[in-house]
Design a protein around this motif. Structure first.
Motif, short mmCIF file in Angstrom:
data_model
loop_
_atom_site.label_atom_id
_atom_site.label_comp_id
_atom_site.label_asym_id
_atom_site.label_seq_id
_atom_site.Cartn_x
_atom_site.Cartn_y
_atom_site.Cartn_z
N UNK A 1 0.84 -1.21 0.00
CA UNK A 1 0.00 0.00 0.00
C UNK A 1 0.86 1.25 0.00
N UNK A 2 1.94 1.23 0.76
CA UNK A 2 2.81 2.41 0.83
C UNK A 2 3.52 2.67 -0.49
N UNK B 1 9.61 4.05 7.36
CA UNK B 1 9.27 2.91 6.50
C UNK B 1 10.14 2.90 5.24
N UNK B 2 11.48 2.79 5.40
CA UNK B 2 12.37 2.91 4.24
C UNK B 2 12.40 1.66 3.37
N UNK B 3 12.72 1.88 2.10
CA UNK B 3 12.99 0.77 1.18
C UNK B 3 14.18 1.16 0.32
N UNK C 1 11.64 6.88 1.40
CA UNK C 1 11.07 7.11 2.74
C UNK C 1 9.56 7.15 2.56
N UNK C 2 8.92 6.01 2.83
CA UNK C 2 7.52 5.83 2.42
C UNK C 2 6.51 6.37 3.42
N UNK C 3 7.00 6.83 4.56
CA UNK C 3 6.12 7.40 5.57
C UNK C 3 6.90 8.46 6.31
N UNK D 1 15.74 9.61 -1.00
CA UNK D 1 17.11 10.04 -0.80
C UNK D 1 18.02 9.25 -1.73
N UNK D 2 18.98 9.93 -2.32
CA UNK D 2 19.97 9.28 -3.19
C UNK D 2 21.30 9.20 -2.47
#
Length: 229
Positions: A26-27, A153-155, A167-169, A218-219
């Protein structure tokens, strides 16, 4: 003021692996998803996906709505990640208090916002993931653990000599929406400060806010050899 030695905690860690995976879908989605779409993305049976989705709604981590449509046909039930999520305003208050305190003590200009974030990033990564014996790849794992504990909530997505961290949240969402020039600089500094404290060869070269409804990116790039001295 919060105890600077206390471990960070993210309530979503108690979800369990499967439900966290459903929330992650969902994110990451650009639009609300049906239970069938979530099932396809996770490999779950649609009934199982719907079960976890309904629990996320009950826990206020997701919202549920019936789609609006002008054409005939059955209207689908859509799910989306909630904008509430984890909030860390106590942490934000501590960081900003440090900036103000610097001004009061020195009687001059405070450190830059990014520098303030950098100092806190170094402290927070030790609070979240103390590790006396780092291993290869441990720096990125510890960085993402810290960001998850705060509520981002990083990926991580990896390319050659380049990492992007979605940074999804945002744990400071409402303040960041009103003052992105302040909060996003702190975010950038938090990431860079954590990497520096870990002795990582990676650094955050940019942070792009609001590339999606609730997502910033973020890169990270590797330091050149001359910069590693």
């Amino acid at each position: 003021m919060a105890d600077a030695t206390a471990p960070l905690t993210d309530p979503t860690r108690a979800l369990g692996r499967t439900r966290a995976r459903v929330l992650g879908v969902l994110r990451d989605a650009e639009a609300p998803q049906t239970a069938d779409q979530v099932a396809a993305a996770t490999g779950l049976h649609v009934s199982t996906a719907r079960f976890h989705l309904d629990h996320l709604v009950a826990d206020e981590l997701a919202s549920r709505q019936v789609e609006r449509r002008a054409t005939p046909g059955r209207r689908r039930v859509l799910y989306a990640a909630s904008a509430t999520g984890v909030r860390s305003y106590g942490l934000l208050s501590e960081v900003l208090s440090g900036v103000v305190g610097s001004l009061v003590r020195t009687g001059g200009e405070p450190d830059s916002l990014r520098q303030a974030g950098t100092e806190w990033g170094g402290r927070l990564v030790e609070r979240a993931t103390p590790s006396p014996h780092p291993s290869d790849g441990d720096d990125i794992r510890r960085l993402t653990t810290m960001l998850a504990e705060i509520g981002f909530a990083p990926r991580v997505d990896e390319e050659v000599d380049l990492l992007t961290v979605a940074l999804r949240q945002c744990p400071f969402r409402e303040v960041a929406a009103a003052h992105p020039d302040v909060v996003c600089e702190l975010h950038h500094g938090l990431i860079d400060g954590a990497l520096s404290r870990l002795g990582s060869t990676w650094r955050a070269t940019s942070l792009h806010p609001w590339v999606g409804p609730s997502r910033c990116v973020a890169t990270l790039q590797r330091l050149a050899d001359d910069d590693r001295q």
